[in-house]
Design an enzyme around this catalytic site. Structure first.
Site, PDB file in Angstrom:
ATOM      1  N   TRP A 214      13.671  24.857  -5.268  1.00 59.15           N
ATOM      2  CA  TRP A 214      14.488  25.273  -6.281  1.00 59.15           C
ATOM      3  C   TRP A 214      15.732  25.982  -5.679  1.00 59.15           C
ATOM      4  O   TRP A 214      16.990  25.822  -6.032  1.00 59.15           O
ATOM      5  CB  TRP A 214      14.019  26.257  -7.322  1.00 59.15           C
ATOM      6  CG  TRP A 214      14.954  26.873  -8.125  1.00 59.15           C
ATOM      7  CD1 TRP A 214      15.356  26.440  -9.284  1.00 59.15           C
ATOM      8  CD2 TRP A 214      15.456  28.107  -8.084  1.00 59.15           C
ATOM      9  NE1 TRP A 214      16.266  27.245  -9.862  1.00 59.15           N
ATOM     10  CE2 TRP A 214      16.265  28.552  -9.029  1.00 59.15           C
ATOM     11  CE3 TRP A 214      15.777  29.145  -6.981  1.00 59.15           C
ATOM     12  CZ2 TRP A 214      17.215  29.569  -9.360  1.00 59.15           C
ATOM     13  CZ3 TRP A 214      16.214  30.345  -7.088  1.00 59.15           C
ATOM     14  CH2 TRP A 214      17.154  30.344  -8.117  1.00 59.15           C
ATOM     15  N   HIS A 215      15.561  26.502  -4.455  1.00 57.68           N
ATOM     16  CA  HIS A 215      16.696  27.344  -3.888  1.00 57.68           C
ATOM     17  C   HIS A 215      17.802  26.497  -3.064  1.00 57.68           C
ATOM     18  O   HIS A 215      18.805  26.741  -3.027  1.00 57.68           O
ATOM     19  CB  HIS A 215      16.045  28.339  -2.549  1.00 57.68           C
ATOM     20  CG  HIS A 215      15.387  29.433  -3.287  1.00 57.68           C
ATOM     21  ND1 HIS A 215      14.066  29.420  -3.729  1.00 57.68           N
ATOM     22  CD2 HIS A 215      15.702  30.767  -3.157  1.00 57.68           C
ATOM     23  CE1 HIS A 215      13.780  30.681  -4.314  1.00 57.68           C
ATOM     24  NE2 HIS A 215      14.957  31.607  -3.669  1.00 57.68           N
ATOM     25  N   GLY A 216      17.214  25.255  -2.766  1.00 56.01           N
ATOM     26  CA  GLY A 216      18.254  24.395  -2.233  1.00 56.01           C
ATOM     27  C   GLY A 216      17.644  22.927  -1.770  1.00 56.01           C
ATOM     28  O   GLY A 216      16.617  22.837  -1.654  1.00 56.01           O
TER      29      GLY A 216
ATOM     30  N   PHE B 287      22.879  28.889  -4.670  1.00 53.58           N
ATOM     31  CA  PHE B 287      21.592  28.184  -5.374  1.00 53.58           C
ATOM     32  C   PHE B 287      21.997  27.723  -6.962  1.00 53.58           C
ATOM     33  O   PHE B 287      21.062  27.110  -7.223  1.00 53.58           O
ATOM     34  CB  PHE B 287      20.320  29.100  -4.997  1.00 53.58           C
ATOM     35  CG  PHE B 287      20.166  29.402  -3.848  1.00 53.58           C
ATOM     36  CD1 PHE B 287      20.248  28.593  -2.650  1.00 53.58           C
ATOM     37  CD2 PHE B 287      19.784  30.891  -3.582  1.00 53.58           C
ATOM     38  CE1 PHE B 287      20.106  28.893  -1.550  1.00 53.58           C
ATOM     39  CE2 PHE B 287      19.621  31.411  -2.127  1.00 53.58           C
ATOM     40  CZ  PHE B 287      19.650  30.496  -1.241  1.00 53.58           C
TER      41      PHE B 287
END
Length: 467
Positions: A319-321, A467
């Site tokens: 989800w962060h990247g 993000f």
């Protein structure tokens, strides 16, 4: 538009608060929606239509969820989640997917796929999660439907949490959009919290950026580069993101909303489990409710529980990247969470003393941050080589240039704040009121220093904006 900019502090915020205060209570969602769309469109007007589309489509599909029962209700929920995740997948992960496919094609001597790079809209990961939480909460019946699409649009686009969280589940704010209180005391508390957050961002996070960037840009960093750069990044990330969360919580209070806390002194945690209960709490709660529990949670034995935990952290990393470094970072943390559970189950030993547990946890966190900060897996490997001393022990010239007494003082001050502030808060009730008031008054000159410092520094967006 970012909170730590003059255009926000001296133009947008005063104008918005004046308009909000003059608007009758029943029309305030209109003011919030209009102000939030202006806030977002100021920076990325090209993606304003995407935000509006998410709001309209999700609201319509949410209406179908409410109007149906049984399989049809489930089907409309699934459609809404798929549409939102589809948008997230295209804008955030299409580049990574094509790049990975081209890497495989290169191994077999095939020509790479032709692809036009997709630009990631700011805050997409956050407002997509807000939209999904709305659909899920309606399906579960944990929240009343909003009065109209303006209330829902104001919830998704509410500018204090629009581009970098906290990630708020719809049921936490649904009733607050129907009724909330506004008092001078609450407004003052919100302003104080905002001032504290801006000071953390400008005075403790941003000054460390040149040192961190130099350490992580060095082609062959030495051990001193890698260790100082990684420790500085760990401090920078905390004050950057917790500072943003403070500002978001403060702005929300000024508008009459109450956001939950997003950071609970994570760097004083004595276990990785405790750390993830205190760091980015809103994301952890979201992943627990919408990923871990749907996977089965702890309902199918220890092995399945550990697998679910590991997968949830891997999803959280992704989800962060859109980079394999984030996936590995999630797996790194998931692996240690599982290891802690297994060891506790097997040996059941009492918790270790704080003087041993806190440094141990911080070492694991700092080593994990290498993956989080590096541009690629190969880059992270180079930094790990440096940490182990394989590239020599000294600073390289470019990094040594950024290691100034001022930045070392900021780093030391940041570490002191991390470990002294929890102690101060825990004992503030026992301290003399005059001493507590003096500390509160001291925030004003610190805030003014932060505002003045903005004029002397380059544009420094929040790290979580990416993000």
């Amino acid at each position: 538009m970012v909170f730590s900019s003059y255009i926000f502090l001296f133009a947008f915020l005063p104008a918005f608060l004046l308009a909000y205060g003059l608007t009758p209570a029943r029309w305030r969602s209109w003011t919030i929606l209009a102000g939030s769309l202006l806030f977002y469109g100021w920076t990325q007007p090209a993606f304003l239509l995407l935000l509006v589309t998410v709001i309209v489509v999700t609201y319509v599909l949410g209406g179908r969820v409410l109007a149906t029962q049984g399989r049809a209700r489930w089907a409309w929920l699934t459609a809404g989640v798929v549409v939102n995740l589809g948008l997230l997948g295209y804008f955030k992960y299409a580049n990574m997917t094509v790049s990975s496919m081209n890497g495989v094609r290169d191994l077999f001597g095939l020509d790479p796929l032709t692809w036009t790079h997709v630009v990631l809209p700011m805050g997409l990961s956050f407002y997509i999660f807000h939209a999904i939480s709305y659909l899920v909460d309606l399906h579960r019946g944990t929240a009343r439907a909003p009065k109209n699409i303006v209330d829902f649009g104001a919830f998704v686009s509410l500018f204090p949490h629009l581009v970098a969280g906290p990630i708020l589940k719809f049921h936490l704010l649904a009733d607050q959009f129907r009724e909330r209180t506004h008092t001078p005391e609450q407004f003052a508390l919100g302003a104080q919290r905002f001032m504290m957050g801006l000071s953390k961002k400008v005075l403790l996070a941003d000054p460390l950026a040149p040192l961190v960037n130099a350490a992580y840009s060095a082609p062959h960093p030495g051990a001193a580069d890698a260790w100082l750069g990684s420790v500085a990044y760990t401090v920078q990330l905390f004050f950057d993101f917790s500072g943003y969360s403070d500002m978001a919580i403060g702005l929300a209070l000024m508008l009459g909303f109450k956001f939950p806390e997003n950071f609970l002194d994570p760097y004083t945690a004595t276990s990785i489990t405790a750390f993830w209960q205190r760091w980015h709490v809103s994301l952890g709660t979201f992943l627990r409710e919408y990923v871990y529990i749907p996977l089965g949670g702890n309902r199918h034995g220890l092995t399945r529980t550990n697998l679910n935990l590991f997968l949830t952290m891997a999803v959280g990393g992704l989800w962060h990247g859109a980079n394999w470094t984030f996936v590995l970072w999630g797996m790194w943390n998931g692996g240690f969470l599982v290891l802690e559970r297994v060891l506790k189950k097997k040996f059941g030993r009492p918790p270790p003393p704080v003087w041993y547990a806190v440094p141990k946890v911080m070492l694991i966190i700092i080593l994990g941050r290498v993956l989080f900060r590096s541009d690629s897996v190969a880059h992270a490997g180079e930094v790990y080589r440096a940490l182990a001393g394989f590239n020599g022990l000294n600073f390289t010239p470019d990094v040594a240039f950024t290691v100034t007494p001022e930045r070392l003082a900021v780093l030391a001050a940041g570490i002191a704040v991390v470990y002294v502030s929890p102690l101060w808060r825990s004992r503030s009730a026992q301290l003399r009121p005059a001493l507590v008031r003096t500390a509160q008054y001291a925030l004003t000159p610190v805030f003014l220093l932060a505002v003045a410092t903005l004029a002397a520094q380059h544009y420094a967006p929040f790290l979580y904006f990416q993000f």
